[in-house]
Design an enzyme around this catalytic site. Structure first.
Site, PDB file in Angstrom:
ATOM      1  NE  ARG A 155       1.122  20.737  26.123  1.00 28.02           N
ATOM      2  CZ  ARG A 155       0.885  20.613  27.442  1.00 28.02           C
ATOM      3  NH1 ARG A 155       0.293  19.518  27.914  1.00 28.02           N
ATOM      4  NH2 ARG A 155       1.198  21.570  28.281  1.00 28.02           N
ATOM      5  CE1 TYR A 181       8.701   8.125   4.297  1.00 26.37           C
ATOM      6  CE2 TYR A 181       8.182   8.383   6.623  1.00 26.37           C
ATOM      7  CZ  TYR A 181       8.651   8.908   5.427  1.00 26.37           C
ATOM      8  OH  TYR A 181       9.090  10.210   5.377  1.00 26.37           O
ATOM      9  CG  ASP A 194       1.534   3.360   8.426  1.00 23.46           C
ATOM     10  OD1 ASP A 194       0.558   3.832   7.810  1.00 23.46           O
ATOM     11  OD2 ASP A 194       2.627   3.943   8.519  1.00 23.46           O
ATOM     12  CE  LYS A 200       2.754  11.066   2.936  1.00 23.47           C
ATOM     13  NZ  LYS A 200       3.143  10.557   4.198  1.00 23.47           N
TER      14      LYS A 200
HETATM   15  O1  P1T Z   1       5.225  12.374   6.695  1.00 21.17           O
HETATM   16  P1  P1T Z   1       4.409  11.986   7.890  1.00 21.17           P
HETATM   17  O2  P1T Z   1       3.061  12.606   7.929  1.00 21.17           O
HETATM   18  O3  P1T Z   1       5.157  12.153   9.177  1.00 21.17           O
HETATM   19  O4  P1T Z   1       4.074  10.409   7.759  1.00 21.17           O
HETATM   20  C1  P1T Z   1       5.044   9.424   7.890  1.00 21.17           C
HETATM   21  C2  P1T Z   1       4.605   8.180   7.167  1.00 21.17           C
HETATM   22  C3  P1T Z   1       4.085   7.128   7.892  1.00 21.17           C
HETATM   23  N1  P1T Z   1       3.658   5.998   7.281  1.00 21.17           N
HETATM   24  C4  P1T Z   1       3.696   5.872   5.940  1.00 21.17           C
HETATM   25  C5  P1T Z   1       3.217   4.614   5.307  1.00 21.17           C
HETATM   26  C6  P1T Z   1       4.194   6.911   5.148  1.00 21.17           C
HETATM   27  O5  P1T Z   1       4.214   6.750   3.817  1.00 21.17           O
HETATM   28  C7  P1T Z   1       4.670   8.094   5.770  1.00 21.17           C
HETATM   29  C8  P1T Z   1       5.232   9.230   4.988  1.00 21.17           C
HETATM   30  N2  P1T Z   1       5.638   8.889   3.703  1.00 21.17           N
HETATM   31  C9  P1T Z   1       6.205   9.765   2.796  1.00 21.17           C
HETATM   32  C10 P1T Z   1       6.439  11.047   3.045  1.00 21.17           C
HETATM   33  C11 P1T Z   1       6.530   9.179   1.486  1.00 21.17           C
HETATM   34  O6  P1T Z   1       6.765   9.900   0.508  1.00 21.17           O
HETATM   35  O7  P1T Z   1       6.550   7.940   1.402  1.00 21.17           O
END
Ligand code: P1T
Length: 408
Positions: A74, A127, A199, A224
Site C-alpha cells: 500500500r 465529468y 484534469d 482512458k
Molecule cells: O472513471 P475514472 O477512472 O474514475 O475517472 C474519472 C474521470 C475523471 N476525469 C475525467 C475527465 C473523466 O472523463 C473521468 C471518467 N469519465 C468517464 C467514465 C466518461 O465516460 O466520461
C-alpha cells in the site's frame, strides 16, 4: 514534438536496490515518442525489457525498518513506483502517484490539500462523476464547490473568495470540449494564493503539460488514453513541489486508494504507444469533426481543432494535438433523436468511457452526466441531443461512413 527533457532522471532511478537517484540530470533533446519509450526502464535485476509485476503485499526485512526501500505494497510497490516516476517525467513534475481510479486520484488530491471551510471553484462543464464527488460528498464535510465557466477569466477572478483554496479545471472539458487558458488561470490562482488543479485526461501528456503552464497539480483518469485499450480503471496525480508531494503521499498511504501492480503494468504498457495513438486519434477526430460540421442534420460541433471552436487559438497555443474527442448536437434537439443515432452506429459502440482503440459513442445527458442537474447541464451546453464521440483508431473513412448512415 521536440522538447527538452531531463534525461531519464526519474525514469531510470529504478536501480539495483531500488534506490532513488536524481543526481544525474542531463539536459538533452528528444522527440516525444523517444522520450516516452525511453522513460520506461528495463529491469535492473534481470534485464527484462518489460517492467516486472511485483505481485506481493509485503517485503521481507533484514531488521525492523531495514529493507530494500519497500515494506508494504500500500505504501510502495516497485511496479507502481515505475509508473509513478514515469508519469512524473511525462508531465514534467517532481512526483507522481497512482490510484485505483481517476476519481480516487481526484479524491486524494482534495483530501491532501483542503479542509472544512475551504472552497473549490470548478469549471461548470465537468465529468459527471467529479461533479457528484464535489457537490454531494465534500459538502458533507464542510468543503463547498461553486461551478463557473473558467473560459471567462474575468468571471473566474471575480468568483474567488477568501475561502477559495483550489481552482479545478478540465481542458478540454468532458463533454463539450471547452478550452480554458491554463497559463492565464495559473496567474490568477497564484495572485490569490489558490492552487490550480488540472484534469488532463482528455489531452494527455503527449499533447499538453499543465505544470509547465503554471498549474500545481495534474490528474488523469488513466482508464482512458494512458491505458488506451479499455481494459482497466486507474488514476494518476502529478505535482511539482516536495511540499505537495508529501501531502499527496501521506493521503495516498493513509486512504489506501492505490493502483494494483498488474494494473500499474497495464498502464505502463499503454503509455508505450501513447504518442503514436494520440496523433492518430487526433487525425481521425479532425476528419470526423469536419464531416459533421458540413452535415445538414448537425447543429453544433465541438472540437478544439476546428477553426469554429470558441477557443481554437488557446487550444493551439497549449496543446500539441487536438485530441480524439468530438461532441455534437442535432437540429432535432431531442432525446429521441439522440437515442436513435447512438443506437444506429455500427463501429461507434454505445458505452461510457473513452480513449480506447475502438470508437465509442455516448449520450451524456442520460449516461456520463446524468448526475448533473438539468439546468446546469443545459447551461454548460449538454442539451438533450448532445452526443459525445471517442474517435478510435479505425480508418477515418469507415467511421465517417458509419456516422453518415446513422444520421440518415
Ligand atoms: O472513471 P475514472 O477512472 O474514475 O475517472 C474519472 C474521470 C475523471 N476525469 C475525467 C475527465 C473523466 O472523463 C473521468 C471518467 N469519465 C468517464 C467514465 C466518461 O465516460 O466520461
Amino acid at each position: 514534438m521536440e522538447g527538452f527533457f531531463y534525461a531519464l532522471a526519474a525514469g531510470i532511478s529504478w536501480k539495483v536496490g531500488f534506490e532513488r537517484n536524481y543526481s544525474f540530470k542531463t539536459r538533452i533533446i528528444m522527440k516525444d515518442q523517444t522520450r516516452i519509450i525511453h522513460s520506461i526502464p528495463s529491469d535492473p535485476l534481470t534485464g527484462a525489457i518489460s517492467v516486472p509485476i511485483y505481485q506481493t503485499s509485503t517485503f521481507v526485512q533484514e531488521a525492523p525498518g531495514v529493507n530494500k526501500g519497500f515494506d508494504y505494497s500500500r505504501t510502495n510497490n516497485p511496479t507502481r513506483q515505475v509508473l509513478e516516476e514515469l508519469i512524473a517525467v511525462l508531465e514534467g513534475g517532481s512526483h507522481g502517484f497512482a490510484f485505483a481510479s481517476g476519481l480516487a486520484a481526484i479524491d486524494t488530491v482534495v483530501k491532501s490539500v483542503l479542509q472544512a471551510g475551504d472552497e473549490i471553484l470548478a469549471i461548470d462543464d465537468i465529468y459527471g462523476g467529479a461533479f457528484r464527488l464535489f457537490s454531494l460528498i465534500y459538502s458533507k464535510f464542510g468543503i463547498n464547490t461553486r461551478f463557473v465557466d473558467t473560459q471567462d477569466l474575468e468571471l473566474l477572478e471575480k468568483s474567488i473568495t477568501p475561502a477559495t483554496k483550489l481552482i479545478w479545471i478540465e481542458s478540454p472539458t468532458n463533454p463539450t470540449l471547452k478550452i480554458s487558458d491554463i497559463k492565464a488561470i495559473a496567474g490568477i490562482a497564484h495572485r490569490h494564493n489558490v492552487l490550480l488543479g488540472v484534469d488532463n485526461t482528455f489531452a494527455t501528456p503527449a499533447s499538453q503539460n499543465p505544470l509547465a503552464l503554471g498549474a500545481d497539480i495534474v490528474i488523469h483518469s488513466a482508464t482512458k488514453y494512458l491505458g488506451g485499450h479499455s481494459d482497466l480503471i486507474a488514476g494518476l496525480v502529478v505535482v511539482n513541489t516536495p511540499e505537495l508531494a508529501e501531502k499527496v503521499k501521506f493521503a495516498q498511504n493513509a486512504g489506501g486508494n492505490i493502483l494494483a501492480p498488474f494494473d500499474s503494468w497495464l498502464v505502463i504498457r499503454g503509455i508505450e504507444t501513447l504518442s503514436l495513438r494520440i496523433k492518430q486519434h487526433s487525425a481521425n477526430a479532425l476528419a470526423v469533426a469536419q464531416f459533421l460540421e458540413t452535415h445538414p442534420k448537425v447543429k453544433t460541433v465541438y472540437y478544439p481543432g476546428l477553426a469554429s471552436h470558441r477557443n481554437h487559438a488557446v487550444a493551439a497555443g497549449q496543446q500539441r494535438h487536438s485530441g480524439g474527442m468530438v461532441s455534437f448536437t442535432l437540429n432535432n434537439d431531442t432525446l429521441e433523436a439522440a437515442t436513435k443515432l447512438v443506437t444506429s452506429t455500427k463501429y461507434f459502440k454505445l458505452a461510457e468511457s473513452l480513449g480506447g482503440i475502438k470508437s465509442l459513442c455516448c449520450h451524456p445527458a442520460t449516461m456520463t452526466h446524468k448526475s448533473v442537474p438539468q439546468e446546469m447541464r443545459y447551461n454548460s451546453g449538454i442539451t438533450d441531443s448532445l452526443i459525445r464521440l471517442s474517435v478510435g483508431l479505425e480508418d477515418a473513412e469507415d467511421l465517417i461512413a458509419d456516422l453518415e448512415q446513422a444520421l440518415k
